[in-house]
Scaffold this active site. Sequence first.
Site, PDB file in Angstrom:
ATOM      1  N   THR A 170       0.870  -1.188  -0.004  1.00  0.00           N
ATOM      2  CA  THR A 170       0.242  -0.182  -0.286  1.00  0.00           C
ATOM      3  C   THR A 170       0.788   1.194  -0.105  1.00  0.00           C
ATOM      4  O   THR A 170       1.855   1.332   0.429  1.00  0.00           O
ATOM      5  CB  THR A 170      -0.930  -0.116   1.279  1.00  0.00           C
ATOM      6  OG1 THR A 170      -1.648   1.338   1.304  1.00  0.00           O
ATOM      7  CG2 THR A 170      -0.141  -0.075   2.668  1.00  0.00           C
TER       8      THR A 170
ATOM      9  N   ASP B 213      -8.650  -2.514  -1.123  1.00  0.00           N
ATOM     10  CA  ASP B 213      -9.074  -1.403  -1.585  1.00  0.00           C
ATOM     11  C   ASP B 213     -10.383  -1.010  -0.615  1.00  0.00           C
ATOM     12  O   ASP B 213     -11.005  -1.805  -0.290  1.00  0.00           O
ATOM     13  CB  ASP B 213      -9.479  -1.622  -2.989  1.00  0.00           C
ATOM     14  CG  ASP B 213      -9.758  -0.207  -3.547  1.00  0.00           C
ATOM     15  OD1 ASP B 213      -8.933   0.581  -3.734  1.00  0.00           O
ATOM     16  OD2 ASP B 213     -10.752  -0.235  -4.460  1.00  0.00           O
TER      17      ASP B 213
HETATM   18  P1  ITT Z   1      -3.540   2.171  -1.412  1.00  0.00           P
HETATM   19  O1  ITT Z   1      -2.144   2.550  -1.888  1.00  0.00           O
HETATM   20  O2  ITT Z   1      -3.746   1.138  -0.502  1.00  0.00           O
HETATM   21  O3  ITT Z   1      -4.428   2.193  -2.421  1.00  0.00           O
HETATM   22  P2  ITT Z   1      -5.298   4.715  -0.738  1.00  0.00           P
HETATM   23  O4  ITT Z   1      -4.959   5.613   0.116  1.00  0.00           O
HETATM   24  O5  ITT Z   1      -5.291   5.108  -2.156  1.00  0.00           O
HETATM   25  O6  ITT Z   1      -3.961   3.445  -0.768  1.00  0.00           O
HETATM   26  P3  ITT Z   1      -7.607   3.382  -1.162  1.00  0.00           P
HETATM   27  O7  ITT Z   1      -7.895   3.450  -2.431  1.00  0.00           O
HETATM   28  O8  ITT Z   1      -8.240   2.083  -0.443  1.00  0.00           O
HETATM   29  O9  ITT Z   1      -6.536   3.828  -0.439  1.00  0.00           O
HETATM   30  O10 ITT Z   1      -8.709   4.622  -0.431  1.00  0.00           O
HETATM   31  C1  ITT Z   1      -9.690   5.181  -0.867  1.00  0.00           C
HETATM   32  C2  ITT Z   1      -9.951   6.554  -0.457  1.00  0.00           C
HETATM   33  O11 ITT Z   1     -10.799   6.341   0.873  1.00  0.00           O
HETATM   34  C3  ITT Z   1      -8.524   7.125   0.073  1.00  0.00           C
HETATM   35  O12 ITT Z   1      -8.789   8.726  -0.042  1.00  0.00           O
HETATM   36  C4  ITT Z   1      -8.438   6.888   1.494  1.00  0.00           C
HETATM   37  O13 ITT Z   1      -8.101   8.224   2.351  1.00  0.00           O
HETATM   38  C5  ITT Z   1      -9.883   6.781   2.018  1.00  0.00           C
HETATM   39  N1  ITT Z   1     -10.138   5.832   2.942  1.00  0.00           N
HETATM   40  C6  ITT Z   1      -9.631   4.486   3.028  1.00  0.00           C
HETATM   41  N2  ITT Z   1      -9.895   3.707   4.012  1.00  0.00           N
HETATM   42  C7  ITT Z   1     -10.382   4.796   5.084  1.00  0.00           C
HETATM   43  C8  ITT Z   1     -10.582   4.631   6.414  1.00  0.00           C
HETATM   44  O14 ITT Z   1     -10.193   3.602   7.273  1.00  0.00           O
HETATM   45  N3  ITT Z   1     -11.049   5.869   6.696  1.00  0.00           N
HETATM   46  C9  ITT Z   1     -11.183   6.856   6.140  1.00  0.00           C
HETATM   47  N4  ITT Z   1     -10.904   6.908   4.943  1.00  0.00           N
HETATM   48  C10 ITT Z   1     -10.542   6.166   4.381  1.00  0.00           C
END
Ligand code: ITT
Length: 191
Positions: free
Chosen positions: A11, A73
């Site tokens: 990640t 994701d």
């Molecule tokens: P990866 O490298 O793991 O993809 P990412 O931050 O891009 O990291 P995601 O695509 O899974 O992760 O996340 C989609 C969005 O949702 C991203 O803007 C995150 O900040 C938000 N998000 C994911 N999990 C969250 C949580 O537990 N609480 C608040 N926001 C979250």
Amino acid sequence: MGSKRELLFITTNQHKVKEIQELAESESRNLTIVHRNYEYPELQLDELEEVARASAKYLQKKGVIQRPFLIEDSGLFIHALHGFPGPFSAYVFKRIGNEGILKLMAGKQADERRALFKTAVAFCEPDRAEPVIFVGTVEGSIADEARGSGGFGFDPIFEFGGKTFAELSTEEKNKVSHRSRAFRKLLAFLS
Ligand code: ITT
């Protein structure tokens, strides 16, 4: 004394790593989560499960990781917005942030503010042809304003049991969060 099993967590998000490392430490005696950051394309697909699966398969195919790994994701699905931003959460968070979401929700009443956080974890290991997918969700609502300084992303506007996720410690968030629920299913699978 058995040796600890290592699982790579792929990640770009340090906050996710912190949550999962804390959870692994408190719930599994023989698992260590190690953070790695490999480049992979995040496809725009309708279901988080399919995004996680496609990302995992891309890395498997590339053959750069010869050890068990997981990738996940996550997304926020808002009832009044018909599930938006859902699989587009990362893009939407970058573009309009929590302020933008709050503007879209202006004037929406309690029932319409219902929202769901979801995580799909894909687990891979060298001898397994297909990734195994684990899903976790938590239902809450979009707060009237951002509150709290903990967590990350949408946490300040996601309310659960009277508090936003940003008002919880990592340990408290891990008791109920989408990510912890998906990850606990993985832990059960591994044991
Ligand atoms: P990866 O490298 O793991 O993809 P990412 O931050 O891009 O990291 P995601 O695509 O899974 O992760 O996340 C989609 C969005 O949702 C991203 O803007 C995150 O900040 C938000 N998000 C994911 N999990 C969250 C949580 O537990 N609480 C608040 N926001 C979250």
